[in-house]
Design an enzyme around this catalytic site. Structure first.
Site, mmCIF file in Angstrom:
data_model
loop_
_atom_site.group_PDB
_atom_site.id
_atom_site.type_symbol
_atom_site.label_atom_id
_atom_site.label_comp_id
_atom_site.label_asym_id
_atom_site.label_seq_id
_atom_site.Cartn_x
_atom_site.Cartn_y
_atom_site.Cartn_z
ATOM 1 N N GLU A 148 -8.647 -4.598 15.852
ATOM 2 C CA GLU A 148 -8.210 -3.233 15.549
ATOM 3 C C GLU A 148 -9.433 -2.317 15.598
ATOM 4 O O GLU A 148 -9.920 -1.828 14.581
ATOM 5 C CB GLU A 148 -7.540 -3.175 14.171
ATOM 6 N N LYS A 182 0.803 -1.222 0.000
ATOM 7 C CA LYS A 182 0.000 0.000 0.000
ATOM 8 C C LYS A 182 0.838 1.276 0.000
ATOM 9 O O LYS A 182 0.332 2.354 -0.283
ATOM 10 C CB LYS A 182 -0.885 0.035 1.256
ATOM 11 N N ASN A 220 1.520 1.487 8.642
ATOM 12 C CA ASN A 220 1.308 2.117 7.338
ATOM 13 C C ASN A 220 2.167 3.361 7.181
ATOM 14 O O ASN A 220 2.348 4.121 8.133
ATOM 15 C CB ASN A 220 -0.162 2.486 7.172
#
Length: 431
Positions: free
Chosen positions: A227, A76, A325
């Protein structure tokens, strides 16, 4: 060439119990490196006997072993700039990513992930673990073979492990679970079976199938687990119970586990007691969780979204921190520097003595695999070190961006301060 790092400041978690002290602080260390490995670590004793090694006097600079960034998303990464507006929160980020993913090609993934690996390498990381979205039950994702190719290309510089990130609902189909585990196992060394375990995907039978498939194919497991800030989330508790029932022999990593912080205290601690009896490592992801949990437009978040790091450590549960991320819809910032995760975690989690007590959360690759614990800096270990010439142990990780990265005992990145290699000024001789 042999090299002697004199007066290195090592964290307390790396030192034996009988390591001498100077006052309240551990004595500085001398670390001898030879033939790409750590030859000897000993307390500094001043001007020792002559040594043919090249001396570097670190002057008390903090030193860590090569860094471990144990939870990433290289498929990503670096997509945020092309996504436009992203709805706040985890589910909004997922929607944005699903739309972007339709245009991914092997070349696109390779270029973005290669950039990320370069950044991680320069930061001093030696071990990475990346997740790879695997949401289509009918085919292997575009990024999966690309990440395996990159693991081969970077072998010897970085260990790159890969995990399929599949929604737990797909594992309801037992045949799919076992076929996917077989495909992941065929991905070569460093492949783990993974899943997204969330209240929106929750299915106890699917979790059983996932763990049974991993066990049948000799795979470790890595879960995105709870999460969310839903006190009813069941993933972590169910995982611990199933592992005990199955006698699971591998290692299970549970990333996030944010829901623990939303549960009543007694319930959360009972779950952690069960986790402590299981082969489970917890990973806190402060950057992404602080951004995505309790997120809404125009309102300051009230909850931190960080799992119970201190309570887990008190029970002997292995705990790591990681970048998660980087510059994608889930987190627009980041630089593949694990010290950023430690800085955020120390502030959000009020973690005391970040250098001496919590820097191990960036260094313990042994927490990612089954087997006995093994300290990463010991005689015979690779001479992969990170030295922070502008930092100190009390303000750590402040001023850690200037760093000298050693690989095999040789400088890889960063400017070696002239003071380290300057000849000592001889003491005056009395008449």
């Amino acid at each position: 060439m042999a090299r002697l790092l004199r007066r290195a400041r090592l964290p307390r978690w790396l030192l034996p119990a009988d390591w001498p002290r100077d006052g309240a602080e551990p004595r500085l260390a001398d670390i001898r490196l030879a033939q790409g490995r750590v030859e000897r670590i000993a307390p500094h004793r001043g001007q020792d006997a002559p040594d043919d090694a090249e001396p570097w006097d670190l002057g008390g600079a903090p030193v860590l072993p090569g860094l471990v960034d144990a939870h990433l998303h290289l498929d990503k990464t670096f997509t945020r700039a092309r996504l436009g507006e992203v709805r706040p929160g985890l589910l909004g980020a997922i929607d944005a990513m699903m739309a972007d993913k339709a245009g991914w090609t092997p070349g696109d993934v390779r270029a973005r992930a290669t950039r990320a690996l370069g950044w991680a390498h320069e930061a001093g990381s030696v071990h990475l673990r990346t997740h790879c979205d695997w949401w289509d039950p009918a085919r292997v994702p575009v990024a999966w073979p690309v990440l395996r190719e990159l693991a081969e290309q970077w072998r010897g510089r970085l260990l790159l492990e890969r995990v399929n990130l599949s929604p737990l609902t797909l594992y309801q189909d037992r045949d799919w679970a076992f076929a996917t585990a077989r495909a992941v196992a065929a991905g070569g060394p460093g492949a783990c079976l993974g899943g997204f375990v969330h209240s929106t995907t929750w299915h106890p039978g699917a979790l059983r199938h996932l763990l049974e498939a991993a066990q049948a194919h000799g795979l470790d497991v890595d879960l995105h687990c709870d999460e969310e800030l839903n006190p009813g989330a069941q993933g972590l508790a169910a995982t611990a119970a199933l592992l005990a029932e199955l006698g699971f022999a591998g290692r299970v990593v549970c990333g996030h586990a944010c829901a623990l912080a939303a549960k009543p205290r007694d319930e959360a601690l009972r779950i952690l007691d069960a986790v402590a009896r299981a082969p489970i490592t917890l990973i806190g992801l402060p950057a992404t969780n602080l951004l995505l949990q309790d997120a809404a437009v125009g309102r300051t978040p009230r909850q931190r979204g960080l799992t119970l790091l201190k309570e887990a450590r008190q029970r002997g549960i292995p705990v790591l921190l990681a970048s998660d991320n980087v510059q994608d819809p889930f987190c627009p910032t980041g630089s593949y520097d694990p010290l950023e995760a430690l800085a955020l975690g120390a502030a959000a989690g009020q973690l005391e003595d970040a250098f001496d007590q919590w820097s191990d959360t960036l260094c313990r690759a042994d927490a990612l695999r089954a087997g006995p614990a093994a300290l990463p800096l010991r005689s015979g270990a690779p001479a992969d070190l990170v030295v922070f010439p502008c930092a100190d142990a009390w303000g750590f990780p402040s001023r850690t961006q200037p760093r000298v990265v050693l690989r095999g005992g040789e400088p890889l990145a960063g400017a070696v301060p002239a003071a380290w290699t300057a000849s000592p000024v001889p003491a005056e001789v009395s008449a």
